[in-house]
Design an enzyme around this catalytic site. Structure first.
Site, PDB file in Angstrom:
ATOM      1  N   SER A 257       0.810  -1.224   0.000  1.00 45.66           N
ATOM      2  CA  SER A 257       0.000   0.000   0.000  1.00 45.66           C
ATOM      3  C   SER A 257       0.841   1.269   0.000  1.00 45.66           C
ATOM      4  O   SER A 257       0.337   2.353  -0.305  1.00 45.66           O
ATOM      5  CB  SER A 257      -0.957   0.005   1.191  1.00 45.66           C
ATOM      6  OG  SER A 257      -0.261  -0.114   2.406  1.00 45.66           O
TER       7      SER A 257
ATOM      8  N   ASP B 297      -2.210   5.384  12.290  1.00 47.92           N
ATOM      9  CA  ASP B 297      -1.387   5.052  11.126  1.00 47.92           C
ATOM     10  C   ASP B 297      -0.148   5.938  11.111  1.00 47.92           C
ATOM     11  O   ASP B 297      -0.213   7.127  10.790  1.00 47.92           O
ATOM     12  CB  ASP B 297      -2.199   5.258   9.850  1.00 47.92           C
ATOM     13  CG  ASP B 297      -1.440   4.844   8.593  1.00 47.92           C
ATOM     14  OD1 ASP B 297      -0.233   4.571   8.687  1.00 47.92           O
ATOM     15  OD2 ASP B 297      -2.055   4.803   7.520  1.00 47.92           O
TER      16      ASP B 297
ATOM     17  N   HIS C  14       1.877   5.103   6.614  1.00 46.43           N
ATOM     18  CA  HIS C  14       1.544   5.765   5.362  1.00 46.43           C
ATOM     19  C   HIS C  14       1.722   7.271   5.497  1.00 46.43           C
ATOM     20  O   HIS C  14       2.027   7.784   6.566  1.00 46.43           O
ATOM     21  CB  HIS C  14       0.110   5.410   4.964  1.00 46.43           C
ATOM     22  CG  HIS C  14      -0.064   3.946   4.724  1.00 46.43           C
ATOM     23  ND1 HIS C  14      -0.561   3.093   5.675  1.00 46.43           N
ATOM     24  CD2 HIS C  14       0.229   3.182   3.642  1.00 46.43           C
ATOM     25  CE1 HIS C  14      -0.573   1.859   5.196  1.00 46.43           C
ATOM     26  NE2 HIS C  14      -0.088   1.894   3.962  1.00 46.43           N
TER      27      HIS C  14
END
Length: 391
Positions: free
Chosen positions: A120, A367, A370
């Site tokens: 990702s 998170d 990312h």
């Protein structure tokens, strides 16, 4: 499986990954051979060594002007309070790295194709590129499969493709996943994933990256036979280190991209490991990334598995580069060493400021892997355009 082992296992639900991270150095960075740029004082330039400086013109797009921003990266929409994360620009030590020029990039890419292959974070990189290009053109998207997304720019006959290949090599899940990601996977370390490898003859450019999924328990195969495992805790199966798994799973894709089987004849880029930046506890126990400004150069370093993985990437890249040269130079190999720049940007992760769709077994975690869009990750495309123009 014991708690100590569980703490080393990374988390990703296609959108959230975690690596082992430490802010205390144990060895200095070494950088790859530099790319030339508009150097100052007549000296050479390494675009991967530098520091972050303010950019009053940023951001160059927003969540209103770019429709492809995944909800997991849309920090503006979900209320990240300090917008300083959108204003930084990477400044190499002895030269200038121009901001991404979408018109110049599209003109260079007329009639060509580029593929982003990996997990990702590869998707995060692709989204950044599409968003930066919106100032010049909008693509027509399509979805040939659940693991392939295509963006076509008709005016330029230019194609961007994203392949979901979190291990880069062939893999299959053989045991149900659980909240701490202790499900077991089969990894075929000498077999590049056909999701992307079957298409390599179509690529003019390929940007490859993967790291976080390797922390999951796995059975390791070579030549169709089990040779070892990683955190499997099974009798009569050798439990090898994470380093072995990473080394082998990096080597196989680079062999294909170096032109070993004659299919690929373009430019291949390997992007180095991306640091996760959790602080204050375990990743699944309220760890977070709450910093509001970039660190200065030299204040943070990789260590443990992330340090080792970057070193392995450098090693396998050098071998692939030599193989490509020995084969006549029909393939161009490039190393995109984003690690040193991104380890300074703990402020540019989404943290809790992104969307989430609840799914079975999973709860919302912060998170810190990312990158917000727009944000620090946009510099990867500054680097991408510069590298292609300088080669």
């Amino acid at each position: 499986m014991g708690g100590k082992i569980l703490n080393l296992i990374s988390f990703e639900l296609e959108a959230l990954e975690v690596n082992v991270y430490s802010s205390f150095p144990n060895q200095p960075f070494t950088f790859p051979r530099p790319f030339s740029s508009r150097a100052r004082r007549g000296e050479g330039c390494n675009i991967f060594s530098g520091d972050w400086v303010p950019d009053p013109d940023a951001p160059y797009y927003t969540n209103d002007t770019c429709s492809v921003i995944h909800e997991h990266y849309d920090c503006m929409k979900y209320g990240k309070p300090d917008l300083g994360f959108v204003n930084g620009r990477w400044q190499p030590d002895r030269c200038d790295l121009p901001r991404f020029d979408p018109w110049r990039f599209l003109d260079m890419m007329r009639g060509k194709s580029i593929a982003f292959v990996g997990d990702s974070l590869a998707r995060n990189h692709k989204d950044s590129l599409i968003c930066l290009l919106t100032r010049a053109a909008e693509p027509k998207p399509s979805w040939p499969s659940s693991k392939q997304t295509v963006y076509y720019y008709g005016e330029y006959n230019f194609t961007v493709t994203n392949f979901w290949a979190p291990y880069l090599v062939q893999h299959e899940q053989i045991d149900e996943d659980r909240p701490a990601h202790t499900g077991l996977w089969n990894l075929y370390l000498d077999e590049p994933d056909d999701v992307w490898a079957a298409h390599v003859a179509e690529f003019d450019y390929a940007v490859v990256s993967a790291s976080s999924w390797f922390y999951r328990p796995s059975m390791l195969y070579e030549a169709g036979k089990i040779v070892a495992c990683h955190y499997c805790l099974l009798a009569n199966v050798t439990d090898l280190t994470l380093r072995y798994e990473m080394r082998m799973a990096t080597r196989a894709p680079l062999r294909v991209l170096s032109g070993a089987d004659g299919r690929f004849r373009g430019t291949a880029m390997l992007r180095t490991v991306d640091p996760s930046q959790y602080e204050g506890g375990e990743w699944n126990k309220d760890r977070n990334c709450v910093r509001t400004r970039a660190n200065r150069s030299g204040k943070k370093r990789l260590e443990d598995f992330e340090f080792d993985f970057r070193k392995l990437q450098m090693e396998k890249f050098a071998a692939a580069e030599k193989a490509a040269a020995d084969a006549g130079g029909k393939v161009r190999m490039m190393l995109m060493d984003t690690t040193a720049a991104m380890i300074l940007r703990a402020d540019a992760h989404p943290s809790k400021y992104r969307g989430w769709t609840p799914e079975k077994h999973f709860t919302l975690h912060n998170d810190c892997v990312h990158w917000c869009l727009p944000g620090a990750i946009d510099t990867w495309n500054d680097m991408l355009l510069h590298m292609l123009m300088s080669a």
